[in-house]
Design an enzyme around this catalytic site. Structure first.
Site: not given
Length: 350
Positions: A48, A133, A167
């Protein structure tokens, strides 16, 4: 046509960024791509926000002390069509591998708007998917904007149908289901080096490694997919840059639970080495046909569901700050154009 079940070798990199240095981090990524390709990997995954590094300072210092960090991150954040990504695309093409990497993404529309994004690059150097994200987690909201669902999709590739989440998105049942419903076979999940929520002396703090293990096993088991987990490492350069002379911050970084990298099979079992406290690459031999038998038991996007009761809609439209409708200004035609457009009179030419 009969169903295709690709087999290939995957590589998950457990690696530290060259903190807040995008060019140097790309150099490091290319070296790891070269190493993984030599070992026979067809897909190489990086963590990430790997380029240029994860903004861990947002968890450790008050916002009024972090303007210089944010400015540095904004300067080093990359564009999808920028030279850093172009170099990664060239490396993927040179070594004939798929590359997944996390980036902090900037935009020409704003000098201060960033996204936590992930790119999937094909062995021909093309970008197959670009995912932002959807919701930054906790203190990440001080850094990144909400993404849209343009990249919440599965990419059909020669190594299978590949999806990816970043994540905490791997905790979101609807995001995960959206990928399952497109026939995901290989899942890529990416994580930061640490994710502190309390001082290490408080045993009730967030345990990142445990969270990764739970999420990775859950998605592999529920989706019946292979899960490639790539996490970052906090090296001395990151620690020194963020802690500066504050020993308490250094202690938090050094003592917080560390992330972990591994590869899991469709039963949720770990099928690779596991790396946590040092840099390295974990490999896994993936045979997507191994998803078939577990699907007999629980296929939540098939017969093990009630579509007459549940209905999920995913809006993948891109969210842009403005729409510009440009049109050409009509120009008067010159005399010759007018003559050429005049219809012929009956019986004789113009």
């Amino acid at each position: 046509m009969p169903q295709n079940y690709p087999r290939f070798k995957a590589a998950a990199c457990h690696i530290a960024s060259v903190f807040l240095d995008a060019d140097a981090t790309v150099d490091k990524a290319i070296a790891f791509i070269r190493e993984a390709a030599k070992k026979g990997a067809a897909l190489v995954a990086f963590p990430e926000s790997f380029i240029p590094g994860f903004p861990i300072w947002a968890a450790l210092r008050p916002p009024i002390e972090n303007h210089d960090f944010f400015r540095a991150l904004a300067m080093q954040s990359v564009r999808k069509d920028g030279q850093e990504v172009a170099r990664l695309c060239a490396a993927a093409r040179e070594y004939g591998v798929y590359v997944s990497t996390g980036i902090s993404e900037g935009t020409d529309a704003s000098v201060g708007c960033l996204w936590n994004s992930n790119l999937l690059i094909g062995p021909d150097g093309s970008i197959l998917n670009h995912h932002r994200k959807l919701v930054p987690t906790f203190y990440e909201k001080l850094i990144w904007a909400n993404g849209d669902a343009r990249g919440l999709r599965v990419a059909p590739t020669e190594v299978g149908r590949v999806g990816m989440l970043i994540c905490g998105e791997n905790t979101n049942p609807l995001s995960r289901y959206a990928l399952m419903a497109e026939g995901e076979q290989v899942h890529i999940s990416t994580y930061p080096p640490i994710w502190p929520t309390r001082p290490p002396s408080d045993n009730t703090g967030y345990d990142l490694r445990k969270a990764i293990e739970i999420r990775a096993g859950a998605h592999a088991f529920e989706a019946k997919v292979f899960n490639i987990v790539s996490s970052a490492l906090a090296d001395e350069k990151l620690i020194a840059a963020v802690a500066r002379e504050d020993k308490s911050i250094r202690e938090i970084i050094e003592r917080s639970p560390k992330s972990v990298s591994m590869i899991l099979d469709p039963t949720g079992s770990v099928m690779s080495e596991v790396i946590s406290g040092e840099e390295g690459i974990v490999y896994g031999e993936i045979d997507t046909a191994l998803s078939v038998e577990p699907k007999q038991f629980h296929d939540v996007v098939g017969y093990y569901n009630r579509f007459d009761i549940f209905d999920l809609k995913v809006d993948r439209s891109a969210r842009e700050p403005a729409r510009y409708l440009d049109s050409a200004i009509a120009q008067p035609a010159d005399a010759e154009d007018l003559r050429s457009e005049r219809p012929m009179e009956r019986g004789r030419p113009q």
